[in-house]
Design a protein around this motif. Structure first.
Motif, mmCIF file in Angstrom:
data_model
loop_
_atom_site.group_PDB
_atom_site.id
_atom_site.type_symbol
_atom_site.label_atom_id
_atom_site.label_comp_id
_atom_site.label_asym_id
_atom_site.label_seq_id
_atom_site.Cartn_x
_atom_site.Cartn_y
_atom_site.Cartn_z
ATOM 1 N N ILE A 145 0.813 -1.222 0.000
ATOM 2 C CA ILE A 145 0.000 0.000 0.000
ATOM 3 C C ILE A 145 0.844 1.269 0.000
ATOM 4 O O ILE A 145 0.307 2.372 0.096
ATOM 5 C CB ILE A 145 -0.979 0.019 1.180
ATOM 6 N N SER A 146 2.142 1.135 -0.153
ATOM 7 C CA SER A 146 3.023 2.304 -0.110
ATOM 8 C C SER A 146 2.739 3.303 -1.228
ATOM 9 O O SER A 146 3.012 4.492 -1.073
ATOM 10 C CB SER A 146 4.483 1.878 -0.136
ATOM 11 N N ILE A 147 2.198 2.846 -2.347
ATOM 12 C CA ILE A 147 1.922 3.765 -3.460
ATOM 13 C C ILE A 147 0.606 4.517 -3.282
ATOM 14 O O ILE A 147 0.352 5.480 -3.991
ATOM 15 C CB ILE A 147 1.917 3.036 -4.815
ATOM 16 N N LEU A 148 -0.197 4.073 -2.350
ATOM 17 C CA LEU A 148 -1.460 4.762 -2.100
ATOM 18 C C LEU A 148 -1.203 6.016 -1.272
ATOM 19 O O LEU A 148 -0.401 6.011 -0.362
ATOM 20 C CB LEU A 148 -2.428 3.854 -1.346
ATOM 21 N N GLU A 149 -1.900 7.051 -1.567
ATOM 22 C CA GLU A 149 -1.762 8.274 -0.783
ATOM 23 C C GLU A 149 -3.088 8.583 -0.121
ATOM 24 O O GLU A 149 -3.324 8.149 0.998
ATOM 25 C CB GLU A 149 -1.279 9.413 -1.675
ATOM 26 N N GLU A 150 -3.949 9.271 -0.796
ATOM 27 C CA GLU A 150 -5.246 9.634 -0.226
ATOM 28 C C GLU A 150 -6.135 8.407 -0.029
ATOM 29 O O GLU A 150 -6.978 8.383 0.851
ATOM 30 C CB GLU A 150 -5.952 10.639 -1.124
ATOM 31 N N GLU A 151 -5.938 7.386 -0.840
ATOM 32 C CA GLU A 151 -6.782 6.194 -0.790
ATOM 33 C C GLU A 151 -6.359 5.205 0.286
ATOM 34 O O GLU A 151 -7.068 4.244 0.553
ATOM 35 C CB GLU A 151 -6.767 5.473 -2.146
ATOM 36 N N LYS A 152 -5.209 5.414 0.910
ATOM 37 C CA LYS A 152 -4.652 4.431 1.840
ATOM 38 C C LYS A 152 -5.607 4.112 2.987
ATOM 39 O O LYS A 152 -5.887 2.942 3.253
ATOM 40 C CB LYS A 152 -3.324 4.931 2.395
ATOM 41 N N GLN A 153 -6.106 5.119 3.678
ATOM 42 C CA GLN A 153 -6.985 4.880 4.824
ATOM 43 C C GLN A 153 -8.289 4.215 4.396
ATOM 44 O O GLN A 153 -8.794 3.324 5.076
ATOM 45 C CB GLN A 153 -7.258 6.188 5.567
ATOM 46 N N GLU A 154 -8.816 4.637 3.262
ATOM 47 C CA GLU A 154 -10.049 4.032 2.760
ATOM 48 C C GLU A 154 -9.831 2.565 2.393
ATOM 49 O O GLU A 154 -10.657 1.709 2.706
ATOM 50 C CB GLU A 154 -10.550 4.809 1.546
ATOM 51 N N PHE A 155 -8.702 2.261 1.755
ATOM 52 C CA PHE A 155 -8.401 0.884 1.400
ATOM 53 C C PHE A 155 -8.218 0.018 2.642
ATOM 54 O O PHE A 155 -8.730 -1.106 2.710
ATOM 55 C CB PHE A 155 -7.150 0.806 0.521
ATOM 56 N N LEU A 156 -7.486 0.517 3.639
ATOM 57 C CA LEU A 156 -7.298 -0.246 4.877
ATOM 58 C C LEU A 156 -8.623 -0.471 5.585
ATOM 59 O O LEU A 156 -8.858 -1.546 6.152
ATOM 60 C CB LEU A 156 -6.307 0.467 5.797
ATOM 61 N N TYR A 157 -9.503 0.499 5.546
ATOM 62 C CA TYR A 157 -10.836 0.339 6.126
ATOM 63 C C TYR A 157 -11.594 -0.771 5.396
ATOM 64 O O TYR A 157 -12.189 -1.649 6.030
ATOM 65 C CB TYR A 157 -11.598 1.663 6.028
ATOM 66 N N ASP A 158 -11.555 -0.750 4.060
ATOM 67 C CA ASP A 158 -12.236 -1.781 3.267
ATOM 68 C C ASP A 158 -11.638 -3.159 3.515
ATOM 69 O O ASP A 158 -12.361 -4.150 3.637
ATOM 70 C CB ASP A 158 -12.175 -1.448 1.778
ATOM 71 N N LEU A 159 -10.316 -3.232 3.592
ATOM 72 C CA LEU A 159 -9.655 -4.509 3.858
ATOM 73 C C LEU A 159 -10.056 -5.054 5.218
ATOM 74 O O LEU A 159 -10.319 -6.250 5.373
ATOM 75 C CB LEU A 159 -8.134 -4.339 3.772
ATOM 76 N N ASN A 160 -10.148 -4.184 6.187
ATOM 77 C CA ASN A 160 -10.597 -4.577 7.523
ATOM 78 C C ASN A 160 -12.026 -5.122 7.470
ATOM 79 O O ASN A 160 -12.335 -6.142 8.101
ATOM 80 C CB ASN A 160 -10.499 -3.391 8.482
ATOM 81 N N LEU A 161 -12.890 -4.474 6.725
ATOM 82 C CA LEU A 161 -14.265 -4.973 6.576
ATOM 83 C C LEU A 161 -14.288 -6.368 5.961
ATOM 84 O O LEU A 161 -15.030 -7.244 6.412
ATOM 85 C CB LEU A 161 -15.086 -4.031 5.692
ATOM 86 N N VAL A 162 -13.472 -6.564 4.942
ATOM 87 C CA VAL A 162 -13.420 -7.860 4.266
ATOM 88 C C VAL A 162 -12.996 -8.957 5.236
ATOM 89 O O VAL A 162 -13.619 -10.019 5.315
ATOM 90 C CB VAL A 162 -12.465 -7.805 3.048
ATOM 91 N N PHE A 163 -11.959 -8.717 6.001
ATOM 92 C CA PHE A 163 -11.465 -9.754 6.909
ATOM 93 C C PHE A 163 -12.342 -9.958 8.127
ATOM 94 O O PHE A 163 -12.423 -11.062 8.653
ATOM 95 C CB PHE A 163 -10.025 -9.486 7.319
ATOM 96 N N ASN A 164 -13.013 -8.946 8.573
ATOM 97 C CA ASN A 164 -13.896 -9.104 9.742
ATOM 98 C C ASN A 164 -15.254 -9.658 9.377
ATOM 99 O O ASN A 164 -16.024 -10.038 10.248
ATOM 100 C CB ASN A 164 -14.041 -7.780 10.496
#
Length: 62
Positions: free
Chosen positions: A38-57
């Protein structure tokens, strides 16, 4: 990233494809460091991590 988007959009409507994509996500994360992925993500990083968390939970299908 596309696999996470697929899981979210799919909404677990297709059990078989959901399982395949979750396995792909697990393999990618076990083979790579998440910070590097995720190092290349800037503004999208937090949103992507939130989505990834939703997927795994919410990985269990009902």
């Amino acid at each position: 990233m596309l696999s996470v988007i697929y899981i979210i959009l799919n909404g677990a409507r297709h059990t078989y494809s959901h399982t395949l994509v979750m396995n792909d996500i697990d393999k990618i994360l076990s083979d790579n460091d998440l910070d590097n992925l995720i190092s290349i993500l800037e503004e999208e990083k937090q949103e992507f991590l939130y989505d990834l968390n939703l997927v795994f939970n919410n990985r269990e299908l009902e």
